[in-house]
Design an enzyme around this catalytic site. Structure first.
Site, short mmCIF file in Angstrom:
data_model
loop_
_atom_site.label_atom_id
_atom_site.label_comp_id
_atom_site.label_asym_id
_atom_site.label_seq_id
_atom_site.Cartn_x
_atom_site.Cartn_y
_atom_site.Cartn_z
N ILE A 137 0.86 -1.17 0.00
CA ILE A 137 0.00 0.00 0.00
C ILE A 137 0.90 1.23 0.00
O ILE A 137 2.06 1.15 0.37
CB ILE A 137 -0.98 0.01 1.20
CG1 ILE A 137 -0.24 -0.13 2.53
CG2 ILE A 137 -2.04 -1.05 1.06
CD1 ILE A 137 -1.14 -0.11 3.75
N ASP A 138 0.36 2.34 -0.43
CA ASP A 138 1.17 3.54 -0.63
C ASP A 138 1.61 4.16 0.69
O ASP A 138 1.07 3.87 1.76
CB ASP A 138 0.38 4.57 -1.45
CG ASP A 138 0.05 4.05 -2.84
OD1 ASP A 138 0.94 3.46 -3.47
OD2 ASP A 138 -1.10 4.23 -3.27
N LYS A 139 2.56 5.08 0.58
CA LYS A 139 3.12 5.76 1.75
C LYS A 139 2.04 6.45 2.58
O LYS A 139 2.05 6.37 3.81
CB LYS A 139 4.16 6.78 1.29
CG LYS A 139 4.77 7.61 2.41
CD LYS A 139 5.74 8.64 1.88
CE LYS A 139 6.29 9.50 3.00
NZ LYS A 139 7.24 10.53 2.50
N ARG A 238 -7.82 4.39 -6.05
CA ARG A 238 -7.57 5.81 -6.27
C ARG A 238 -7.98 6.23 -7.68
O ARG A 238 -8.64 7.26 -7.88
CB ARG A 238 -6.09 6.12 -6.02
CG ARG A 238 -5.63 5.81 -4.61
CD ARG A 238 -4.13 5.89 -4.45
NE ARG A 238 -3.64 7.27 -4.63
CZ ARG A 238 -2.36 7.59 -4.54
NH1 ARG A 238 -1.44 6.67 -4.31
NH2 ARG A 238 -1.99 8.86 -4.70
#
Length: 304
Positions: A137-139, A238
């Site tokens: 998963i993204d930052k 997203r």
């Protein structure tokens, strides 16, 4: 010999591009020579330099003696305080795998200005260079990430993700009102250099992407959703929600030009039948404490 297992981040990437990033001390001509001679294989088979990697692929690299010392993986040094923080992230583990609740701001894999990631830290924490994260998963996203302690387990989990046997759900706060209580987004995504492109019709190079959504709550300017991924494409949630016109609050890449230090996307649920594993987390306090600058929205959220 060095082994890598391909996770979602490198799915569909050319093998030579992957190798250039991970074998920085070896020039490209030497990498091509190793591919031709079978010194680099994928799933124990020779491949060409333009082979595109598949989720769960295992890359075997048989390094020449002159390169072994330069490319040998070593454990990074981590402080006792950091070790305690890593320990606190772990919500489940057994001999084969572990699951972490990734905090906001940590990166799963290094790159884009980050020389150290959770991958290197957990390899050091477990003193095990076979540690791999099978999803990411993204930052600016928080929540559940699956870590495998050996290549066999990583391959098994990757296969389960590929076949849709792992259930992953998210809490998401989006801009705008969504009228439907339940809806499905089904379209086609293509990963570009900078972002993911969405198409409503099937095109060459685009992958079918499906997400089930359920409305949890509706506010004046926002909607709280639950999302269940049926496919696992890069930036799927997203890109799909932005395409719908209801981008995720705090998403600076696909959404509005908001100066947020958090993206309201939380991976809260995970079910892996293969390991008889089910994990469900509550929405974190961080979500609530940093909940947008709209105080009335914050009050409504905290009061349930």
């Amino acid at each position: 010999m060095i082994e890598y297992i391909i996770d979602e981040d490198y799915e569909s990437v050319r093998v030579d591009r992957f190798l250039r990033k991970h074998l920085k001390n070896i020039n490209l001509s030497e990498i091509y020579k190793m591919l031709r001679k079978g010194k680099i294989k994928v799933n124990n088979k020779k491949i060409s330099q333009d082979y595109r990697l598949v989720l769960g692929d295992i890359i075997f690299i048989f390094l020449p003696e002159t390169f072994k010392e330069q490319n040998e993986e070593k454990f990074i040094e981590i402080s006792q305080i950091r070790k305690e923080k890593l320990k606190q992230m772990i919500v489940f583990e057994n001999d084969s795998l572990f699951v972490i609740n990734k905090p906001l701001g940590d990166v799963v894999h290094k790159g884009s200005g980050h020389d150290i990631s959770l991958l290197e830290e957990f390899r050091s924490y477990y003193s095990n260079n076979n540690i791999n994260f099978v999803n990411r998963i993204d930052k600016l996203t928080s929540g559940l990430v699956i870590g495998a302690k050996n290549i066999k387990t990583a391959r098994e989990i990757a296969k389960e993700i590929q076949t849709g046997n792992i259930v992953k759900k998210y809490y998401i706060l989006v801009n705008g009102k969504i009228e439907k209580d339940n809806f499905i987004l089904e379209n086609y995504l293509k990963k570009d250099e900078e972002r993911v492109i969405v198409s409503d019709i099937e095109k060459e190079g685009y992958k079918k992407s499906i997400t089930y959504f359920k409305k949890i709550k509706e506010y004046d300017k926002y909607t709280l959703l639950e999302a269940e991924l049926k496919t696992g494409r890069t930036h799927q949630l997203r890109a799909q929600l932005n395409h719908l016109g209801n981008n995720i609050v705090g998403d600076t890449k696909y959404g509005k030009n908001e100066k947020e230090d958090i993206m309201y996307l939380f991976s809260y649920y995970l079910k892996i039948d293969l390991y008889n594993l089910e994990i469900k987390l509550e929405i974190p306090d961080l979500f609530k404490l940093n909940f947008h600058k709209n105080s009335s929205l914050l009050a409504k959220f905290l009061n349930g």
